[in-house]
Design a protein around this motif. Structure first.
Motif, PDB file in Angstrom:
ATOM      1  N   LEU A  62       6.797  -2.265  -3.107  1.00  0.00           N
ATOM      2  CA  LEU A  62       5.798  -1.592  -2.279  1.00  0.00           C
ATOM      3  C   LEU A  62       7.106  -1.420  -1.600  1.00  0.00           C
ATOM      4  CD1 LEU A  62       2.628  -3.859  -2.849  1.00  0.00           C
ATOM      5  CD2 LEU A  62       2.946  -1.990  -3.665  1.00  0.00           C
ATOM      6  N   THR A  63       7.883  -2.206  -0.950  1.00  0.00           N
ATOM      7  CA  THR A  63       9.133  -1.811  -0.394  1.00  0.00           C
ATOM      8  C   THR A  63       9.113  -0.378  -0.605  1.00  0.00           C
ATOM      9  OG1 THR A  63       9.097  -3.807   0.417  1.00  0.00           O
ATOM     10  CG2 THR A  63      11.037  -2.250   1.040  1.00  0.00           C
TER      11      THR A  63
ATOM     12  N   GLY B 236      -2.152  -3.608   4.592  1.00  0.00           N
ATOM     13  CA  GLY B 236      -1.981  -3.641   3.534  1.00  0.00           C
ATOM     14  C   GLY B 236      -1.040  -2.185   3.440  1.00  0.00           C
ATOM     15  N   TYR B 237      -1.282  -1.775   1.630  1.00  0.00           N
ATOM     16  CA  TYR B 237      -1.029  -0.512   1.245  1.00  0.00           C
ATOM     17  C   TYR B 237      -2.007   0.777   1.179  1.00  0.00           C
ATOM     18  CZ  TYR B 237       3.055  -3.673   1.459  1.00  0.00           C
ATOM     19  OH  TYR B 237       4.443  -4.169   1.735  1.00  0.00           O
TER      20      TYR B 237
ATOM     21  N   SER C  16       2.556   1.918   4.822  1.00  0.00           N
ATOM     22  CA  SER C  16       2.059   0.366   5.390  1.00  0.00           C
ATOM     23  C   SER C  16       1.420   0.170   6.884  1.00  0.00           C
ATOM     24  CB  SER C  16       2.133  -0.577   5.018  1.00  0.00           C
ATOM     25  OG  SER C  16       3.914  -1.069   5.821  1.00  0.00           O
ATOM     26  N   LYS C  17       0.528  -1.180   6.431  1.00  0.00           N
ATOM     27  CA  LYS C  17      -0.251  -1.603   8.030  1.00  0.00           C
ATOM     28  C   LYS C  17      -0.204  -2.788   8.201  1.00  0.00           C
ATOM     29  CE  LYS C  17      -4.696  -1.202  10.456  1.00  0.00           C
ATOM     30  NZ  LYS C  17      -6.319  -1.421  10.726  1.00  0.00           N
ATOM     31  N   LYS C  18      -0.019  -3.568   8.822  1.00  0.00           N
ATOM     32  CA  LYS C  18       0.826  -4.959   8.852  1.00  0.00           C
ATOM     33  C   LYS C  18      -0.070  -5.946  10.142  1.00  0.00           C
ATOM     34  CE  LYS C  18       5.867  -4.300  10.644  1.00  0.00           C
ATOM     35  NZ  LYS C  18       6.389  -4.455  11.460  1.00  0.00           N
TER      36      LYS C  18
ATOM     37  N   ARG D 235       7.256   2.116  -0.421  1.00  0.00           N
ATOM     38  CA  ARG D 235       7.030   2.957   1.081  1.00  0.00           C
ATOM     39  C   ARG D 235       8.155   3.517   1.857  1.00  0.00           C
ATOM     40  NH1 ARG D 235       8.621   0.487   5.045  1.00  0.00           N
ATOM     41  NH2 ARG D 235       9.251  -1.696   4.174  1.00  0.00           N
TER      42      ARG D 235
ATOM     43  N   PRO E 104      -6.710  -0.261   3.639  1.00  0.00           N
ATOM     44  CA  PRO E 104      -5.364  -0.820   2.936  1.00  0.00           C
ATOM     45  C   PRO E 104      -5.406  -2.129   2.232  1.00  0.00           C
ATOM     46  CG  PRO E 104      -5.610  -0.646   5.498  1.00  0.00           C
ATOM     47  CD  PRO E 104      -7.004  -0.367   4.872  1.00  0.00           C
TER      48      PRO E 104
ATOM     49  N   GLN F 276      -4.366  -5.231  -0.129  1.00  0.00           N
ATOM     50  CA  GLN F 276      -3.151  -6.294  -0.451  1.00  0.00           C
ATOM     51  C   GLN F 276      -2.253  -6.346  -1.233  1.00  0.00           C
ATOM     52  OE1 GLN F 276      -6.848  -6.692   1.032  1.00  0.00           O
ATOM     53  NE2 GLN F 276      -6.300  -5.633   3.119  1.00  0.00           N
TER      54      GLN F 276
ATOM     55  N   GLU G 246       6.482  -7.593  -3.325  1.00  0.00           N
ATOM     56  CA  GLU G 246       5.699  -7.294  -2.534  1.00  0.00           C
ATOM     57  C   GLU G 246       7.708  -6.121  -2.043  1.00  0.00           C
ATOM     58  OE1 GLU G 246       6.330 -10.134   0.809  1.00  0.00           O
ATOM     59  OE2 GLU G 246       4.210 -10.155   0.966  1.00  0.00           O
TER      60      GLU G 246
END
Lengths: 137, 137
Positions: free
Chosen positions: A45-46, A63-64, A56-58, A49, A24, A26, A42
């Motif tokens: 990117l939302t 990251g994305y 995404s991975k928290k 997504r 991913p 960031q 951000e």
DNA sequence: TTAATTCCTACAATTTTGGTAGGAGTTGCA
DNA sequence: TGCAACTCCTACCAAAATTGTAGGAATTAA
């Protein structure tokens, strides 16, 4: 003109396509590399997504990442999500059609044909280019 | 998308091209025919006059008229005056060039080539169409 | 447990858009 | 000369869109 939102989103996707091989990417990395505000990025990117261009991975090392191969992501689809219609007037938009407030009759609208021609010529370019083409992969 | 200003201006010019044979065309006529606010239209016609697409005649039986033959007025030139750049980003605009705030280096900008391609494809259509073509004269 | 990350909600400054208001100046005609 | 029909000019303004910012909650890896 594209909004900055759309421009930043395009650049972010290209960046991820180029740099996403090892896990991913960031948001902060992208913001740094492309010179963008991280908070604004951000929110972009939302959007990407939610429209399933990105996963995404928290958490730490999160990251994305792309959900599809870059070669199967058309530029036109990205722009439609980030910017809206390709057409110059609502009444010739294929994906965001809306009657023009002022147009009494679309069939006899004096600029309709020109608007269709511009739309189709833009569409041709944006459909023929994928994320892989633009990222030169 | 075009602004309403640009769209109304285009329609007004086409209307004048079609109906200007017998002397000046009044703003009120155009506003009626195309369903526009007259005061807003007036300000658009002023722009077109200042850029020498239109001439005007004051007083009773006055109005607006084309300064050139419709076949020698390219759509691209009208749109540039009414709307601004054809390009989707400032840094590939031919007539309104401006460095992008975020771009560190134009030569390596990831979306530069795509933006140039879209611009050229739009330009081709808008240069090949004149007021006479659009007005079907 | 801690650091690094995404995710969420709310707000807000600035710019652009799309006008409106009110009248001054000009012209043709009776 | 006076009136009606126009353009022309300046100023203003409300709404919408754009471009963010603020502040933290939730999640995850090590």
């Amino acid at each position: 003109m594209l909004t900055k939102r759309a421009k930043y989103g395009l650049k972010a996707l290209v960046y991820i396509a180029k740099n996403g091989e090892e896990g991913p990417v960031q948001a902060s990395k992208i913001a740094d590399a492309e010179g963008l505000s991280i908070k604004f990025l951000e929110s972009i990117l939302t959007t990407l997504r939610k429209h399933e261009f990105l996963g995404s991975k928290k958490g730490k090392y999160g990251g994305y990442f792309l959900l599809q191969a870059p070669s199967s992501v058309r530029m036109v689809d990205i722009i439609r999500v980030l910017e809206g219609p390709i057409a110059l007037v609502p009444c010739v938009s294929l994906n965001y059609y809306k009657k023009c407030d002022d147009c009494k009759d679309e069939a006899t609208c004096s600029i309709n044909k020109l608007m269709v021609d511009v739309r189709d010529s833009t569409l041709k370019v944006l459909k023929n280019n994928t994320l892989a083409d633009v990222a030169q992969l």
